[in-house]
Design an enzyme around this catalytic site. Structure first.
Site, PDB file in Angstrom:
ATOM      1  N   GLU B  49      -6.354  11.124  -9.633  1.00 45.64           N
ATOM      2  CA  GLU B  49      -5.280  10.156  -9.914  1.00 45.64           C
ATOM      3  C   GLU B  49      -5.798   8.821 -10.445  1.00 45.64           C
ATOM      4  OE1 GLU B  49      -1.709   9.591  -7.964  1.00 45.64           O
ATOM      5  OE2 GLU B  49      -1.379  11.684  -7.481  1.00 45.64           O
ATOM      6  N   HIS B 272      -3.892   7.823   0.108  1.00 47.75           N
ATOM      7  CA  HIS B 272      -4.628   8.910   0.757  1.00 47.75           C
ATOM      8  C   HIS B 272      -5.871   8.320   1.425  1.00 47.75           C
ATOM      9  CE1 HIS B 272      -2.944  12.679  -1.289  1.00 47.75           C
ATOM     10  NE2 HIS B 272      -2.250  11.687  -1.809  1.00 47.75           N
TER      11      HIS B 272
END
Lengths: 406, 406
Positions: B49, B272
């Site tokens: 990402e 995360h």
């Protein structure tokens, strides 16, 4: 060196030109191909352009006794068109779709919709692991002004990389298919140089068939002679390539092509000639250089040539992406303006309408169509740019490694 | 057994959540990630990402001294989002794009535009060939009614097959990434069962971090707590998996996750948690069964479970394809009717117009939009159907081979 007798393998390869409603006498030809495969009992038949699953099923039904194993690769809107019939068990399959495959707006060619790919089949014959690849690269519609060349070069590179990365566990690598490239073309030199694959035509002990192994010849009644104009005798674009790995040596005993008509028939199997190779595989000493490519100045040159081609297309694709982006913005602006005018007249503001209602709504229709199409093309060219950048970078990196390990 | 000291390797894995204009405090976090990678000097950092190439370039500039080798994988409209920083030379790279990746009309999720893929890097460390895979599978937006499950299962299968087919030349296989699956989910069982990869969390000698190795936790200030509702303590969806091949044995000495904030900082690196594994690799005897999967009843069950899931989606996709085909035909019919009426009034036939001109052209606009959209969706679902059929067939074939070779 092992004294076992070599394993002999007969491989049949054909671009079947079986497009429903478009290809001439398709059903009769599919019947003929089925009959020949059944009578001749090859070990492997690699077919391309079997676009319809019904044709595959018909072949499968006819060939079950002689070729108990078969596989049809599915991909794209229309499919990959590949199917393989084998006398030996197919252990596993894997499909890699090329990242670039022509342009969606070239509807007259339709390549973009086909999902061009390379299929891998793992087949065990007498304890020897064969990695069999079947593929069909982008067609060449006009050699002088070949708009598809950069995409075909990217496909040849991805094919070479896919073979290199997935064949480490193989004893023998076999590639059959319509590569849509002449033997000396950049893409073929890149593929063969990078993988170390050998050309069955160049290496065959015996050859029988069309002059210079041509697989697109004027003697074939389905050939459009105009397409062959710069090459009146024909061209060779269908190949069976091979190499032995891990102490296996492969040799091409003979290569045969059909010569315009199917043997004993009045019409050909397809607009392409079939290629039939008889290969012998034996255990031997580690074949020098056969496990990969030999990095020589030719390979460095051809990779650099390919990078130049990719970079040139990259520049053009960036321009097309940007111009479609601008077009989409303009269409959106026009629609917003019209919506604002419509809204203002709805709430009763006394603004004069510059166009009559009918023309105004026709203009909206046009703007909407332009917006949707140019947005689609903007997305397409954005993907194209990324893939070209990625390929160029990958070529640079891989070449650098090869050179440093010399 | 070799008496050489084992090779120790520290691997950092993080889904960076770096979406320009959307992710909170992105620039500050990218800076923090760069600082940490620079200070800690891991051997390998696998990032997902990192959607913007500018962010990658910023990281690359900062990390050149500590990680002289890096690679950014390009694919899709937005990109793959993967980049890798390495202390050791990257010899080659290869990218495989998953054939299915969500739905283009789910604009609110945008997965379809991302070009989700698995990237392979070949890295040589002290003479040992590492095949390092980095990936990010389709997100799970709603666990109870997960519309993406079949596509994620297909991705897990393609990932497993890609690893199996491309790792034959490796000494060690490493996979890092956000798999968007809980440890017991079908896709993870399929991936681990098929490849024989080991889970660094389950095998670690020492573990430090969030309970049960969770990588999405409520303590993280960027976590949307609503999304974690069924799992108030957190979930584990980011993994480092590994296996040793060809006489190499890999062990996980320790696994660490961040715990809601970056060490010594007030904010986390991402939404995360980062996963950091310390692996030791040593030459040893051929590790039994480590080169592939063990075919047991569990693996047969999970492959069959996956086939059922794929078949169910296949049925739904066929319905959607057909209904879009019908819609496109209707819109085309309407447009043709209108064109015929327009033409007849132009040539002066005295047919009464059923609608006023304005409504009629609005109707054309609507019909054109419906035609283009439903044609696009028809093409999309046709591809989806083919890929689902192909995957189901491939699963059946591969399982059959595994069973017959037992």
């Amino acid at each position: 060196m092992d004294t076992d007798p070599p394993l002999q393998l007969r491989v049949f390869d054909l671009n079947c030109w079986a497009i429903r409603y478009l290809s001439k006498v398709r059903q009769e030809r599919i019947g003929m191909i089925g009959d020949t495969l059944s009578q001749e009992g090859f070990d492997l038949a690699l077919l391309q352009e079997v676009w319809s699953e019904r044709d595959y099923c018909e072949l499968k039904q006819k060939l079950t006794a002689c070729y108990p194993y078969s596989h049809y690769f599915k991909s794209g809107v229309i499919g990959s068109g590949f199917c393989v019939f084998s006398r030996y068990p197919i252990l596993d399959t894997f499909l890699y779709q090329y990242s670039l495959n022509g342009y969606p707006y070239m509807l007259q060619h339709g390549d973009w919709f086909c999902g061009k790919a390379v299929g891998l089949l793992i087949i065990k014959i007498c304890g020897i692991i064969f990695h069999v690849y079947v593929t069909h690269l982008l067609a060449e519609y006009c050699r002088d002004k070949d708009a598809y060349l950069p995409h075909r070069v990217v496909q040849a590179w991805e094919l070479a990389q896919f073979i290199q990365h997935t064949s480490k566990g193989a004893d023998v690598v076999l590639l059959g298919g319509d590569l849509n490239m002449h033997p000396g073309d950049m893409g073929i030199r890149l593929l063969r140089g990078w993988t170390g694959l050998r050309d069955s035509f160049a290496d065959a002990d015996r050859f029988e068939g069309c002059e210079d192994g041509y697989t697109l010849v004027p003697a074939n009644c389905f050939t459009v002679n105009k397409e062959l104009q710069p090459f009146p005798l024909g061209i060779r674009i269908d190949y069976i390539l091979y190499k032995g790995l891990s102490r296996f040596v492969v040799k091409c005993d003979s290569l045969v092509t059909t010569t315009g008509t199917a043997p004993g028939k009045s019409i050909p199997y397809s607009d392409h000639e079939a290629v039939i190779a008889t290969l012998s595989v034996r255990r031997g000493e580690e074949a020098k250089g056969s496990s990969g490519s030999n990095v020589g100045p030719e390979l460095v040159d051809v990779v650099n040539e390919a990078r130049t081609e990719v970079r040139a297309r990259l520049h053009a694709a960036e321009c097309q992406r940007d111009s479609n982006g601008r077009m989409a913005s303009l269409a959106l602006l026009l629609l917003l303006l019209q919506a604002a005018m419509g809204l203002s007249s709805l709430v009763g503001w006394d603004t004069p309408q510059p166009f009559p209602k009918f023309s105004s709504s026709l203009l909206s229709l046009l703007a909407t169509v332009v917006l949707l199409l140019s947005m689609g093309l903007y997305i397409f060219h954005t993907i194209e740019v990324r893939m070209l950048q990625g390929t160029e970078e990958q070529m640079r990196l891989a070449l650098q490694d090869k050179l440093s390990s010399m």
